[in-house]
Design an enzyme around this catalytic site. Structure first.
Site, PDB file in Angstrom:
ATOM      1  CB  ILE A 166      -0.975   0.022   1.200  1.00 58.07           C
ATOM      2  CG1 ILE A 166      -0.225  -0.079   2.530  1.00 58.07           C
ATOM      3  CG2 ILE A 166      -1.997  -1.078   1.084  1.00 58.07           C
ATOM      4  CD1 ILE A 166      -1.152   0.002   3.743  1.00 58.07           C
ATOM      5  CG  ASP A 167       0.101   4.324  -2.797  1.00 59.13           C
ATOM      6  OD1 ASP A 167       0.775   3.476  -3.412  1.00 59.13           O
ATOM      7  OD2 ASP A 167      -0.866   4.927  -3.296  1.00 59.13           O
ATOM      8  CE  LYS A 168       7.055   8.822   2.810  1.00 60.24           C
ATOM      9  NZ  LYS A 168       6.162  10.005   2.875  1.00 60.24           N
ATOM     10  NE  ARG A 267      -2.515   8.625  -4.191  1.00 61.13           N
ATOM     11  CZ  ARG A 267      -1.202   8.758  -4.120  1.00 61.13           C
ATOM     12  NH1 ARG A 267      -0.429   7.678  -3.959  1.00 61.13           N
ATOM     13  NH2 ARG A 267      -0.646   9.949  -4.206  1.00 61.13           N
TER      14      ARG A 267
END
Length: 332
Positions: A166-168, A267
């Site tokens: 998962i994104d930072k 996103r």
């Protein structure tokens, strides 16, 4: 491409038609190749390759590869300040990785579940999942190596145990495999889209449909190669299901369920339908960020246990920063 951006589950509205091709992602053990388009003519080679490779490779790393001859233009070595021309053939042959010592670090983990096969962690916003150029410490992998004596080795020394990311700047649930058998099982479930992944998000504007599906292919943006976009060119099929949980002033609280798992999928899809995530530094609105990173939380994760065959599902509540954001919005 069809102009309808999403469809309601109970409506007959025409959906965006998927368009699937073999989109190339950065392969850190292989070859990348690009043909320079007119809009990129005159751009420095180091900047062009850095943007083409995406977020995980720094410009200084690319410059070093160029100096070492790992990047060539039309079959010839160039300098990092070489200015590209339309039609140039740019090739990057990523060298074999230099051995890097990934140090176990005593970073506190919010462990939701653990056994001899798998560990599920509630990752905080701001933590990088695995080491990459520029991020060799403070990552989830550094923390896992300190906590676990056994992690699968399928993804190599930089990504031991890591099955998905998962994104930072996204918080929430992520699973890691503690042996190769478990890794293969979890990876197969991800490929078959049988893993349950539900997110909570706060987006700009009021989403008019109470529930629906966004089905639109995602590929790299031709305007900014660090970003992704809905496109029919070199893209992959992407599907996101959503349910509206609440509408607060000019914002919407949503639950989003991934059917596919493309880079930046939620996103990109939310921006595509005109409701970008609050605080998103790449795809959001330029009106100040009330939260440090996108308001996106991986709240539910479900999968079949690699050994027992039991279906496991875990849920964690919103982090404090998103709870505070919602409290602030309710005062508007």
């Amino acid at each position: 491409m069809n102009k309808d951006k999403y469809k309601e589950h109970d409506s007959s509205a025409q959906q965006v038609l998927p368009f699937e091709t073999n989109s190339e992602e950065l392969d850190t053990e292989g070859l990348q190749e690009w043909i320079v388009e007119a809009k990129d003519s005159g751009e420095r080679i180091d900047k062009y390759v850095t943007e083409s490779c995406g977020e995980d490779i720094s410009r200084s790393q690319i410059q070093l590869w160029i100096k070492n001859g790992d990047v060539v233009v039309n079959g010839k070595a160039v300098k990092p300040n070489y200015k590209l021309a339309e039609g140039d053939n740019v090739r990057l042959i990523v060298p074999d990785p230099v051995e890097v010592s990934i140090v176990p670090e005593p970073i506190q983990l919010d462990i939701i579940y653990e056994d001899s096969d798998v560990i599920v962690v509630n990752k905080p916003r701001g933590m990088v999942v695995h080491p990459a150029p520029g991020h060799y410490s403070g990552t989830l992998v550094n923390a896992l190596l300190h906590h676990c004596t056994d992690l699968s080795g399928i993804n190599g020394m930089l990504r031991p145990g890591i099955v998905h990311r998962i994104d930072k700047d996204t918080s929430g649930l992520i699973m890691a495999a503690k042996n190769d058998k478990a890794h293969l099982s979890l990876a197969a479930q991800l490929k078959e889209h049988s893993v349950t992944r539900k997110y909570i998000a706060v987006v700009h504007g009021n989403v008019t449909h109470d529930q629906g599906t966004i089905e639109a292919p995602i590929g790299r943006s031709s305007e900014d190669r660090k970003m992704y976009t809905v496109t029919d060119k070199n893209s992959k099929h992407a599907v996101t299901h959503f349910i509206v949980l609440d509408r607060i002033a000019d914002y919407t609280l949503m639950q989003l369920k991934l059917e596919t798992g493309r880079t930046h999928q939620i996103r990109v899809h939310m921006k595509y339908i005109g409701h970008p995530l609050v605080g998103d530094p790449m795809y959001g609105r330029n009106k100040g960020n009330p939260i440090d990173g996108q308001a996106l939380h991986a709240g539910v994760l479900g999968f079949v246990h690699p050994t027992t065959g039991e279906h496991l599902e875990f849920e964690v509540g919103l982090p404090d920063d998103m709870t505070h954001l919602l409290d602030v919005l309710k005062t508007l």
